[in-house]
Design a protein around this motif. Structure first.
Motif, mmCIF file in Angstrom:
data_model
loop_
_atom_site.group_PDB
_atom_site.id
_atom_site.type_symbol
_atom_site.label_atom_id
_atom_site.label_comp_id
_atom_site.label_asym_id
_atom_site.label_seq_id
_atom_site.Cartn_x
_atom_site.Cartn_y
_atom_site.Cartn_z
ATOM 1 N N GLY A 258 40.510 33.887 40.785
ATOM 2 C CA GLY A 258 40.343 34.618 39.515
ATOM 3 C C GLY A 258 39.906 36.048 39.748
ATOM 4 O O GLY A 258 39.209 36.365 40.719
ATOM 5 N N GLY A 259 40.324 36.948 38.841
ATOM 6 C CA GLY A 259 40.103 38.378 39.003
ATOM 7 C C GLY A 259 38.654 38.759 39.257
ATOM 8 O O GLY A 259 38.364 39.534 40.159
ATOM 9 N N ASP A 260 37.713 38.228 38.449
ATOM 10 C CA ASP A 260 36.321 38.636 38.633
ATOM 11 C C ASP A 260 35.408 37.414 38.732
ATOM 12 O O ASP A 260 34.282 37.433 38.236
ATOM 13 C CB ASP A 260 35.875 39.558 37.490
ATOM 14 N N VAL A 261 35.892 36.364 39.363
ATOM 15 C CA VAL A 261 35.060 35.171 39.488
ATOM 16 C C VAL A 261 33.858 35.457 40.394
ATOM 17 O O VAL A 261 32.767 34.916 40.187
ATOM 18 C CB VAL A 261 35.899 33.964 39.963
ATOM 19 N N SER A 262 34.026 36.342 41.373
ATOM 20 C CA SER A 262 32.877 36.699 42.223
ATOM 21 C C SER A 262 31.829 37.443 41.406
ATOM 22 O O SER A 262 30.624 37.296 41.641
ATOM 23 C CB SER A 262 33.320 37.580 43.390
ATOM 24 N N GLY A 263 32.277 38.247 40.444
ATOM 25 C CA GLY A 263 31.341 38.951 39.572
ATOM 26 C C GLY A 263 30.569 37.982 38.707
ATOM 27 O O GLY A 263 29.359 38.151 38.472
ATOM 28 N N ALA A 264 31.260 36.939 38.212
ATOM 29 C CA ALA A 264 30.574 35.941 37.390
ATOM 30 C C ALA A 264 29.459 35.277 38.192
ATOM 31 O O ALA A 264 28.324 35.137 37.722
ATOM 32 C CB ALA A 264 31.584 34.901 36.896
#
Ligand code: SF4
Length: 423
Positions: A288-294
């Motif tokens: 996912g595009g910003d799963v690391s951000g989540a």
């Protein structure tokens, strides 16, 4: 006369590579061209150009944004066990707003990681991990292993930008590296590899543990299951030990198995062992595009990366107990807010049925497809297309996002803050 503007170093959030080297041409308010090519990106830009959306709907019928926000606040005020889920197609601003609202309501908040790399996170919480940035791989790595991941399909420019590119200590680019693919089947990436190892299904743990033994000079017993022919494992162990800098990029093929956390624990411990002899890393291939951000935002706001419950007024972490799919399957939530969510299709059917029984609010750009009709749907702008924001690359490096197109739609962070205020 046409109005043309060229944006340099644009970041893409379609996958977790978050490539920030795009050159995008916007002509007459539409994205008319982008370079370099990526097989996953064209459709995304096309959707932005054809965007025709209403601010909000109730059961498919258009309503105003103000009405949708008031009705959402009313649903959440009455809910005894609200659930927030998603956050991997959002940005730091939206993720922070979602955590603040969940905290205010005593709700549960979970991210798409619980349907993806959750076993990896449990494993690294047990045994730690040896990490690096993708830039370090580009500059140093002479042995690159993709284990259970197919970047050509899911992160199409990963090889081009990091695993094959020229770097400080790899001036020959591809020719300075050995590329290994370990998978149960032939993949698009294996067509580019120097060595392809076809591992038996669900034998990853055995292969990884055998590699650990071989590095200690211990051969497996004759009847031991090793997942791969022993001569191939011995060759791989030799290459691992003798490389200058190695990396294993591991993906869902390793992780999404029964006891996938033990597979990842074995891999992380193998990498720890290798660091006694050379420089070696392991990194998750996030999708996912910003799963690391989540993960990052939940960690710094609550101390935990996913599956967090605020019902007692402080954060509690318990995967499965507070994972969205499990809670829905047990019929526990009485209202659900989906923000930047993906992977709903992997939910069990009982969880999806429960979603149809309770009030659901979808806060999403207009192309998010969900397998049910949400009660309320609020259209949001897209970070990196219409709004500034921050997305975290799969190696947890934050990348700034800039707007390319004009939009009057609010961001998900705006919507969540307004709901919070309305409470
Ligand atoms: S690899 Fe991923 S982030 Fe990079 S351009 Fe392609 S879709 Fe976008």
């Amino acid at each position: 006369m046409s109005d043309e503007k060229i944006f340099e170093d644009v970041a893409c959030t379609v996958c977790a590579c978050v490539c920030d080297d795009l050159r995008v041409t916007v002509r007459d308010g539409r994205i008319s061209d982008y370079q370099p090519f990526c097989s996953r990106i064209g459709n995304w830009f096309e959707q932005q150009n054809s965007r025709r959306s209403v601010p909000a709907t109730r059961s498919g019928t258009e309503i105003s944004l103000d009405t949708a926000i008031d009705e959402t606040a009313s649903i959440l005020r009455q809910a005894k066990s609200p659930l927030f889920y998603g956050l991997s197609q959002s940005s730091t601003e939206g993720q922070r707003a979602a955590v603040a609202l969940a905290d205010r309501l005593g709700a549960t908040i979970d991210t798409t990681a619980s349907e993806g790399h959750a076993p990896s996170i449990l494993a690294l919480q047990q045994v730690g991990e040896s990490t690096c940035s993708l830039g370090e791989i580009r500059n140093r790595a002479d042995l690159v292993i993709y284990w259970g991941s197919d970047p050509i399909q899911w992160q199409p420019r990963h090889l081009e930008r990091y695993s094959m590119r020229q770097g400080m200590l790899t001036p020959g680019g591809r020719s300075d590296r050995t590329l290994v693919v370990v998978d149960t089947k032939r993949t698009a990436t294996s067509n580019l590899a120097d060595i392809v190892l076809n591992i038996e299904p669900h034998q990853d743990f055995e292969a990884l543990w055998t590699l650990r033994g071989l590095l200690q000079g211990i051969d497996p017993t004759d009847r031991a299951s090793t997942g791969l022919p022993l001569d191939q494992l011995k060759d791989l162990a030799r290459r691992m030990r003798s490389c200058r800098c190695g990396i294993i990029f591991f993906g869902y093929g390793l992780v999404l198995q029964p006891m996938g956390n033990h597979n990842v624990e074995a891999l992380l411990q193998l990498v720890t062992d290798l660091n006694q002899e050379t420089r070696f890393y392991a990194r998750r291939m996030r999708v996912g595009g910003d799963v690391s951000g989540a993960d990052s935002v939940l960690c710094w706001q609550t101390g935990y990366p996913f599956s967090v419950n605020f019902a007692r007024g402080y954060p509690r972490y318990n995967p499965n107990e507070y994972s969205a799919a499990d809670m829905l399957e047990r019929g526990e939530p009485d209202a659900v807010v989906l923000v930047g969510s993906t992977r709903l299709e992997s939910f069990p059917s009982a969880a999806l049925k429960h979603l149809e029984r309770i009030p659901t609010i979808l806060i999403e750009h207009p192309y998010g497809v969900v397998p049910f009709q949400p009660e309320l749907r609020i259209t949001t702008a897209v970070y990196g297309i219409h709004r500034h924001g921050t997305a975290y690359r799969m190696d947890e490096v934050p990348i700034p996002l800039r707007p390319l197109l004009a939009s009057t739609d609010p961001s998900d962070g705006d919507v969540l803050s307004r709901i919070h205020a309305a409470l």
